[in-house]
Design a protein around this motif. Structure first.
Motif, mmCIF file in Angstrom:
data_model
loop_
_atom_site.group_PDB
_atom_site.id
_atom_site.type_symbol
_atom_site.label_atom_id
_atom_site.label_comp_id
_atom_site.label_asym_id
_atom_site.label_seq_id
_atom_site.Cartn_x
_atom_site.Cartn_y
_atom_site.Cartn_z
ATOM 1 N N LYS A 101 42.643 15.690 52.165
ATOM 2 C CA LYS A 101 41.889 16.923 52.383
ATOM 3 C C LYS A 101 42.733 18.120 51.957
ATOM 4 O O LYS A 101 43.901 18.225 52.325
ATOM 5 C CB LYS A 101 41.500 17.072 53.856
ATOM 6 N N SER A 159 39.847 25.051 58.508
ATOM 7 C CA SER A 159 39.709 23.730 59.122
ATOM 8 C C SER A 159 40.517 23.715 60.412
ATOM 9 O O SER A 159 41.285 24.644 60.696
ATOM 10 C CB SER A 159 40.201 22.642 58.171
ATOM 11 N N ASN A 197 37.627 18.325 63.134
ATOM 12 C CA ASN A 197 37.224 17.644 61.899
ATOM 13 C C ASN A 197 36.101 18.365 61.172
ATOM 14 O O ASN A 197 35.378 17.768 60.371
ATOM 15 C CB ASN A 197 36.814 16.192 62.170
#
Length: 369
Positions: A101, A159, A197
């Motif tokens: 990611k 995030s 997440n």
């Protein structure tokens, strides 16, 4: 029958003795520039199953500071070194990809190191573009920055590695994204919680109506475009500058993140060989009776001697630290390990047979010595 057994035993001993661990540490004392230099090297065979390179962050977030030795231990790694450059708050500078990611976008003035899903290792200049794509819609939202402070009139993607919230206290429009679906739209002057997440896409603006582009329940995707196209990335980090490029010493006398590289200093450097072996070195410095330190051009020469086709700087100076088998093996210039924001750790997942094989090999070599 005896001869057959004897031959089998001899072959076993030879195989044990010749077996090489995929992660090898060595230290050496050399004379360079008429000065004593203590050099610590990790050679990592990236072709070996079970070997992986992982980014480690202080407290698993992108702010703050922690010792490399702690990050190595917390990640269950066999070795590690200090990694990227970072701000005074412990925020890393440049591209970071962790666990496939993207955490932050690349800058455009230093090369990156990327470990690809193909098994190859890329060291080179790269640009990144991050887009939010709505399903069945060609209108993309271009993300300016990720997991960083929000400037006015730019899209920022957060995030949960950033923390519990986006920390924005100005008027903003925010889309909360979870499982590729917009689950909430929030216009506020308060911080917005980041789902575990998941993501929050934020824009600081007084004209929130103009940027009301997504709706709750919209299906969206986050697309990262690398130029050049290097394929899917497992882990990546930004470096401090070129040392070796296409097997040529290209070290400059000045690098923006380090200043004058002609001054001998402690260094942490990393490179890749033609056969996909990762070479990581820490050269001690600022300790005249132990190790003086090296220049950038010295670093490039050292990596060329190791067979590196590409090599780059990591953070250095008092931050330069190498950990191997739960021990700091070099001598940091501050006489103690400095806390840093980011480390690069080496994991080696072995089965019980491999571990026994390695222990017998080490015992045999020590016995012979």
């Amino acid at each position: 029958m005896f001869i057959v057994r004897f031959i089998i035993i001899i072959n076993l001993i030879l195989n044990l003795y010749s077996y090489n661990d995929p992660v090898i540490y060595k230290d050496e004392n050399i004379t360079l520039n008429n000065r004593t230099q203590q050099i610590h090297t990790l050679e990592v065979d990236l072709e070996e199953p079970g070997v992986s390179i992982t980014n480690a962050l202080s407290f698993s977030k992108i702010y703050g500071f922690e010792k490399t030795s702690v990050m190595v231990k917390d990640n269950g790694a066999i070795a590690g070194v200090n990694g990227m450059f970072y701000t005074m708050y412990g925020h890393h500078i440049g591209l970071l990809v962790k666990d496939k990611k993207i955490v932050s976008k690349a800058n455009n003035y230093t090369p990156v190191v990327a470990f690809l899903e193909s098994g190859e290792t890329f060291i080179g200049d790269i640009n990144t573009e991050v887009k939010i794509k709505r399903k069945d819609d060609n209108n993309n939202i271009i993300v300016s920055t990720m997991n960083d402070g929000a400037n006015d009139e730019t899209w920022v993607l957060y995030s949960d590695i950033y923390g519990n919230s986006n920390r924005i206290t100005r008027k903003s429009i925010n889309y909360v994204i979870e499982d590729n679906r917009v689950i909430d739209k929030v216009i506020t002057t308060e911080p917005v919680d980041i789902p575990r997440n998941g993501y929050v896409l934020s824009r600081v603006t007084v004209d929130t109506d103009k940027y009301d582009l997504l709706k709750v329940n919209d299906i969206v995707g986050i697309e990262t475009v690398y130029t050049p196209d290097i394929g899917p990335v497992k882990e990546a980090f930004q470096s401090g500058g070129w040392l070796v490029k296409d097997s040529v010493n290209v070290a400059k006398d000045y690098e923006p993140l380090m200043g004058n590289t002609r001054i001998p200093n402690p260094r942490t450097i990393v490179g890749i060989t033609k056969d996909n072996k990762l070479i990581i070195k820490v050269i001690d410095g600022r300790q005249p009776n132990h190790s003086y330190g090296v220049t950038g051009k010295n670093c490039a020469d050292l990596m060329l001697k190791e067979g590196c086709i590409n090599a780059v700087y990591l953070d250095g100076g008092a931050s330069s630290t190498m950990v191997y088998e739960n021990k700091v093996v070099n001598s940091p210039s501050n006489k103690e390990e400095r806390k840093v924001a980011h480390s690069i750790v080496v994991k080696y997942e072995t089965n019980i047979i491999s571990r026994i094989f390695s222990k017998i090999r080490n015992f045999a070599r020590n016995f012979i010595k």
